[in-house]
Scaffold this active site. Structure first.
Site, PDB file in Angstrom:
ATOM      1  CG  ASN A   1      -6.931  -5.568   0.975  1.00 26.70           C
ATOM      2  OD1 ASN A   1      -7.857  -5.806   0.205  1.00 26.70           O
ATOM      3  ND2 ASN A   1      -6.613  -4.337   1.352  1.00 26.70           N
ATOM      4  CD1 TRP A   2      -5.785 -11.396  -2.514  1.00 22.58           C
ATOM      5  CD2 TRP A   2      -7.448 -12.325  -3.693  1.00 22.58           C
ATOM      6  NE1 TRP A   2      -5.638 -12.760  -2.439  1.00 22.58           N
ATOM      7  CE2 TRP A   2      -6.643 -13.355  -3.161  1.00 22.58           C
ATOM      8  CE3 TRP A   2      -8.554 -12.662  -4.463  1.00 22.58           C
ATOM      9  CZ2 TRP A   2      -6.916 -14.703  -3.376  1.00 22.58           C
ATOM     10  CZ3 TRP A   2      -8.825 -14.007  -4.682  1.00 22.58           C
ATOM     11  CH2 TRP A   2      -8.009 -15.018  -4.144  1.00 22.58           C
ATOM     12  CE  LYS A   3      -4.292  -2.930  -1.076  1.00 28.92           C
ATOM     13  NZ  LYS A   3      -3.348  -1.839  -0.945  1.00 28.92           N
ATOM     14  CG  HIS A  54      -7.808  -0.131   2.970  1.00 31.38           C
ATOM     15  ND1 HIS A  54      -7.135   0.700   2.101  1.00 31.38           N
ATOM     16  CD2 HIS A  54      -6.971  -1.158   3.234  1.00 31.38           C
ATOM     17  CE1 HIS A  54      -5.941   0.180   1.843  1.00 31.38           C
ATOM     18  NE2 HIS A  54      -5.817  -0.954   2.522  1.00 31.38           N
ATOM     19  CD  GLU A 112      -3.378  -1.327   5.923  1.00 32.24           C
ATOM     20  OE1 GLU A 112      -2.770  -2.300   5.474  1.00 32.24           O
ATOM     21  OE2 GLU A 112      -4.308  -0.767   5.319  1.00 32.24           O
ATOM     22  N   GLY A 170       1.947  -0.203  -0.534  1.00 31.60           N
ATOM     23  CA  GLY A 170       2.352  -0.352  -1.944  1.00 31.60           C
ATOM     24  C   GLY A 170       3.676   0.309  -2.265  1.00 31.60           C
ATOM     25  CB  SER A 222       5.656  -2.439   1.853  1.00 32.93           C
ATOM     26  OG  SER A 222       5.191  -1.461   0.947  1.00 32.93           O
ATOM     27  N   GLY A 247      -0.205  -6.267  -1.967  1.00 32.88           N
ATOM     28  CA  GLY A 247       0.531  -6.744  -3.141  1.00 32.88           C
ATOM     29  C   GLY A 247       1.042  -8.176  -3.029  1.00 32.88           C
TER      30      GLY A 247
HETATM   31  P1  PGA Z   1       0.484  -3.497   0.461  1.00 31.08           P
HETATM   32  O1  PGA Z   1      -1.010  -3.084   0.879  1.00 31.08           O
HETATM   33  O2  PGA Z   1       0.825  -4.762   1.197  1.00 31.08           O
HETATM   34  O3  PGA Z   1       0.434  -3.679  -1.023  1.00 31.08           O
HETATM   35  O4  PGA Z   1       1.379  -2.371   0.875  1.00 31.08           O
HETATM   36  C1  PGA Z   1      -1.438  -3.187   2.209  1.00 31.08           C
HETATM   37  C2  PGA Z   1      -2.857  -2.693   2.340  1.00 31.08           C
HETATM   38  O5  PGA Z   1      -3.225  -1.698   1.713  1.00 31.08           O
HETATM   39  O6  PGA Z   1      -3.675  -3.292   3.052  1.00 31.08           O
END
Ligand code: PGA
Length: 252
Positions: free
Chosen positions: A8-10, A96, A166, A172, A212, A234
């Site tokens: 997930n590159w956001k 999300h 999640e 993050g 994370s 991330g």
């Molecule tokens: P993260 O994000 O791996 O940076 O914690 C996960 C997500 O929001 O899907």
């Protein structure tokens, strides 16, 4: 069931060249791991270029970070499931926590899930609590997100459902939830699904973990977390970390 890892590159990367480079490197790095399904979820704007770079295969898929629930029409700024489908998208993230924080309600999530299933695509429903709650084994918020999210959706469509647990506090944060706590949570989610949908359907819904996840904790999370894969934020922006993660996961 093959393990599924979604990048997930956001809202990254900022430029098309960087997006192309990252997709290319990930694609090249992960293609040899056959026992695992990988999906890239870039921002909408990068989907066409990644689609044209290399058409998705059955093991490496394109995923969208969201979709609108209407089919077409005057909805400025929105993207429909058929538009996404025409760029090879097979899987769509819905609800999300970062979208819920911007005002997306359970009702909207429910409409989006219906639209994704109506388009014959798979949906990844994200659920998770804001804080770690000690006294509440199965947080009401998670139960509600599942119940309201799946409200009035035909059971036969739920073969296309994936759930991502999640915990918001772990996203993050640089530190994932403990594998044993993830294990307990996935059991409770599975039990709730059994109650709602019956064992036959519920046992087939993949449950992923997100928050994370990186190349250092992926093995422990897979071995002891009882999950079917991961939604990675991330660490998916660094191709070396991401490819290493897929490699580690494929060895289990
Ligand atoms: P993260 O994000 O791996 O940076 O914690 C996960 C997500 O929001 O899907």
């Amino acid at each position: 069931m093959k393990k599924l890892i979604i990048a997930n590159w956001k809202m990254n990367p900022q430029g098309s060249q960087d997006a192309r480079r990252l997709a290319n490197k990930i694609w090249r790095g992960v293609q040899k791991f056959r026992n695992i399904e990988v999906a890239l979820a870039p921002p909408f704007i990068h989907l066409p270029l990644i689609f044209n770079l290399k058409p998705p295969t059955s093991d490496i898929k394109l995923c969208a970070q969201d979709a609108f629930y209407e089919k077409s029409g005057a909805y400025t700024g929105e993207i429909s499931t058929s538009q996404l489908k025409s760029y090879g998208v097979k899987l769509i993230i819905v609800g999300h926590s970062e979208r819920r924080a911007l005002g997306e309600t359970d009702d909207i999530v429910n409409k989006k899930l219906k639209a994704v299933f109506a388009g014959g695509m798979r949906a990844l429903l994200c659920v998770g609590e804001k804080e770690k709650i000690k006294d509440e084994a199965f947080p009401t918020v998670i139960r509600d997100e599942i119940h309201f999210g799946l409200k009035k959706i035909k059971k036969s469509l739920l073969k296309n459902l994936i759930i991502a647990y999640e915990p918001i506090w772990a996203i993050g944060a640089g530190k994932a939830d403990a594998p044993k706590d993830i294990y307990e949570m996935t059991l409770m989610i599975r039990r709730e699904l059994c109650r709602m949908l019956g064992r036959n359907i519920a046992l087939r819904v993949p449950i992923l973990y997100g928050g994370s996840v990186d190349e250092r904790n992926v093995v422990a999370l897979l071995k002891h977390g009882g999950v079917d894969g991961f939604l990675v934020g991330g660490a998916s922006l660094n191709h070396k970390k991401f490819v290493k993660m897929v490699k580690e996961a494929s060895s289990i």
